[in-house]
Design a protein around this motif. Structure first.
Motif, PDB file in Angstrom:
ATOM      1  N   ARG A   1     -61.208  -7.237  12.828  1.00  0.00           N
ATOM      2  CA  ARG A   1     -61.112  -6.519  11.588  1.00  0.00           C
ATOM      3  C   ARG A   1     -60.086  -5.347  11.607  1.00  0.00           C
ATOM      4  O   ARG A   1     -59.509  -5.130  12.651  1.00  0.00           O
ATOM      5  CB  ARG A   1     -62.376  -5.717  11.305  1.00  0.00           C
ATOM      6  N   GLY A   2     -59.542  -5.162  10.297  1.00  0.00           N
ATOM      7  CA  GLY A   2     -58.536  -4.208  10.297  1.00  0.00           C
ATOM      8  C   GLY A   2     -56.998  -4.184  11.167  1.00  0.00           C
ATOM      9  O   GLY A   2     -56.532  -5.307  10.987  1.00  0.00           O
ATOM     10  N   PRO A   3     -56.848  -3.063  11.882  1.00  0.00           N
ATOM     11  CA  PRO A   3     -55.638  -3.528  12.627  1.00  0.00           C
ATOM     12  C   PRO A   3     -55.612  -4.555  13.937  1.00  0.00           C
ATOM     13  O   PRO A   3     -54.539  -5.163  14.042  1.00  0.00           O
ATOM     14  CB  PRO A   3     -55.273  -2.044  13.366  1.00  0.00           C
ATOM     15  N   ASN A   4     -56.720  -4.903  14.043  1.00  0.00           N
ATOM     16  CA  ASN A   4     -56.955  -5.809  15.150  1.00  0.00           C
ATOM     17  C   ASN A   4     -56.809  -7.285  14.824  1.00  0.00           C
ATOM     18  O   ASN A   4     -56.095  -8.192  15.384  1.00  0.00           O
ATOM     19  CB  ASN A   4     -58.516  -5.653  15.900  1.00  0.00           C
ATOM     20  N   LEU A   5     -57.449  -7.265  13.249  1.00  0.00           N
ATOM     21  CA  LEU A   5     -56.892  -8.822  12.653  1.00  0.00           C
ATOM     22  C   LEU A   5     -55.427  -9.056  12.864  1.00  0.00           C
ATOM     23  O   LEU A   5     -55.067 -10.076  12.654  1.00  0.00           O
ATOM     24  CB  LEU A   5     -57.622  -8.589  11.485  1.00  0.00           C
ATOM     25  N   TYR A   6     -54.733  -7.831  12.038  1.00  0.00           N
ATOM     26  CA  TYR A   6     -53.343  -8.113  11.956  1.00  0.00           C
ATOM     27  C   TYR A   6     -52.537  -8.233  13.073  1.00  0.00           C
ATOM     28  O   TYR A   6     -51.752  -9.076  13.185  1.00  0.00           O
ATOM     29  CB  TYR A   6     -52.864  -6.565  11.105  1.00  0.00           C
ATOM     30  N   ARG A   7     -52.918  -7.358  14.291  1.00  0.00           N
ATOM     31  CA  ARG A   7     -52.130  -7.646  15.424  1.00  0.00           C
ATOM     32  C   ARG A   7     -52.372  -8.826  16.422  1.00  0.00           C
ATOM     33  O   ARG A   7     -51.404  -9.432  16.734  1.00  0.00           O
ATOM     34  CB  ARG A   7     -52.554  -6.526  16.422  1.00  0.00           C
ATOM     35  N   HIS A   8     -53.687  -9.410  16.409  1.00  0.00           N
ATOM     36  CA  HIS A   8     -53.905 -10.616  17.040  1.00  0.00           C
ATOM     37  C   HIS A   8     -53.872 -12.056  16.235  1.00  0.00           C
ATOM     38  O   HIS A   8     -53.895 -12.846  17.062  1.00  0.00           O
ATOM     39  CB  HIS A   8     -55.318 -10.208  17.778  1.00  0.00           C
ATOM     40  N   LEU A   9     -53.941 -11.880  15.193  1.00  0.00           N
ATOM     41  CA  LEU A   9     -54.126 -13.019  14.385  1.00  0.00           C
ATOM     42  C   LEU A   9     -52.694 -13.285  13.323  1.00  0.00           C
ATOM     43  O   LEU A   9     -52.225 -14.287  13.427  1.00  0.00           O
ATOM     44  CB  LEU A   9     -55.342 -13.280  13.682  1.00  0.00           C
ATOM     45  N   ILE A  10     -52.846 -12.235  12.537  1.00  0.00           N
ATOM     46  CA  ILE A  10     -51.841 -12.424  11.119  1.00  0.00           C
ATOM     47  C   ILE A  10     -50.453 -12.471  11.835  1.00  0.00           C
ATOM     48  O   ILE A  10     -49.654 -13.162  11.385  1.00  0.00           O
ATOM     49  CB  ILE A  10     -52.051 -11.309  10.360  1.00  0.00           C
ATOM     50  N   MET A  11     -49.908 -11.492  12.514  1.00  0.00           N
ATOM     51  CA  MET A  11     -48.640 -11.171  13.200  1.00  0.00           C
ATOM     52  C   MET A  11     -48.248 -12.556  13.823  1.00  0.00           C
ATOM     53  O   MET A  11     -47.175 -12.959  13.762  1.00  0.00           O
ATOM     54  CB  MET A  11     -48.565  -9.802  13.950  1.00  0.00           C
ATOM     55  N   PRO A  12     -49.042 -12.984  15.011  1.00  0.00           N
ATOM     56  CA  PRO A  12     -48.703 -14.286  15.657  1.00  0.00           C
ATOM     57  C   PRO A  12     -48.419 -15.469  14.688  1.00  0.00           C
ATOM     58  O   PRO A  12     -47.526 -16.224  14.882  1.00  0.00           O
ATOM     59  CB  PRO A  12     -49.716 -14.492  16.620  1.00  0.00           C
TER      60      PRO A  12
END
Length: 320
Positions: free
Chosen positions: A224-235
């Protein structure tokens, strides 16, 4: 009188081995000679050495093949460009003092690259380029991340970002000079405005094309939130983001060259200043030699981005 015939019939004939014994010079079944293990060890070591030699030669061959496959298109393109350039000169379209050929320009280029003042100018230009590009990446990532995550910001600023990306960078210089005078800040201002929109659009496009199934899987796993962006969306958006970074560098480099031609700060000497001075002195060979240097820098940076792109494609299994 009884005769003992047992010894006579059971005694082995001359030259015949006793039962249960092996003939002389032969190896009994189930036994291994003492030197057989050593021979097998030597054979294994020799085979291993041959395998290592073969694999090492194959690896070196593949490395040379990859290097050659990367170099020969560039060499071919350079030769074609030089031949076309010389053909235009031979055609007599312009006099040689306006459009000199390679034989007049390349020696001048060599004279420039062997002087310390030239490399000082290159160093100043590259320092400006790296600082401007780093600031552009920071702004582009923040803007792209916010716009891609909030629909209100997308509707408000999505078209504006695209409009800024398509706006010629040289159009910003009158405003930059009014705001910051003839200073480094004026050049930095235009470089950031030229590069940041492309970087932001690259990130936005990567986020938009993230497969929805990955997003659902990430939420199921508790991202959720920043973790979703960091670990999934960005890669997942990395390929499009790298394309945006590459395009952003192209805009930054073009903006910087325009800035150095228009904004001359005191006695500082950069590639743009050298190019402008050569034009004012009607030094056509010098002017073209500086243009060649600017082109070479652009090609080298493009090759670096190509290495990053190929590494990503190989990691994702998109490149054989």
């Amino acid at each position: 009188m009884a005769h003992d015939t047992t010894s006579r019939h059971d005694a082995p004939a001359p030259g015949v081995p006793e039962p249960g014994t092996a003939p002389a010079g032969t190896i009994a079944e189930g036994t291994v000679p003492a030197d057989t293990g050593a021979a097998d060890g030597r054979l294994d070591r020799e085979l291993a050495g041959l395998d290592a030699l073969e694999l090492g030669g194959a690896a070196r061959g593949r490395a040379l093949q990859r290097a050659w496959s990367a170099v020969w298109p560039i060499i071919t393109a350079v030769l074609i460009a030089l031949l076309a350039w010389q053909a235009v000169v031979w055609s007599g379209w312009k006099p040689s003092y306006v459009l000199p050929g390679p034989k007049d320009t390349l020696p001048v280029l060599w004279d420039h690259v062997t002087t310390s003042s030239f490399w000082s100018a290159v160093g100043l230009t590259m320092r400006r380029a790296l600082i401007g590009y780093a600031v552009s990446v920071a702004f582009g990532v923040v803007i792209g991340a916010l716009v891609s995550q909030f629909r209100v910001l997308r509707r408000a600023f999505g078209s504006l970002i695209t409009g800024l990306q398509t706006m010629p960078s040289i159009a910003w210089f009158p405003l930059a000079i009014m705001l910051f005078k003839l200073s480094e800040s004026a050049i930095l201002f235009v470089v950031v405005l030229g590069a940041a929109p492309s970087i932001a659009n690259g990130l936005i496009a990567g986020v938009d094309y993230t497969p929805p199934i990955l997003l659902r899987a990430g939420k199921v796993m508790g991202l959720r939130g920043p973790n979703l962006y960091r670990h999934l969306i960005m890669p997942a958006s990395l390929p499009s983001f790298v394309a945006g970074l590459k395009q952003g560098w192209a805009f930054a480099w073009r903006s910087l060259m325009a800035g150095e031609l228009l904004v001359i700060i005191g006695s500082t000497t950069s590639l743009g200043v050298l190019l402008s001075q050569a034009r004012e002195l009607n030094d056509a060979p010098g002017m073209i030699s500086y243009m060649i240097v600017i082109l070479i820098v652009g090609i080298v940076i493009d090759q670096l981005f190509g290495v990053v792109d190929r590494a990503i494609r190989e990691r994702w299994g998109l490149d054989d």
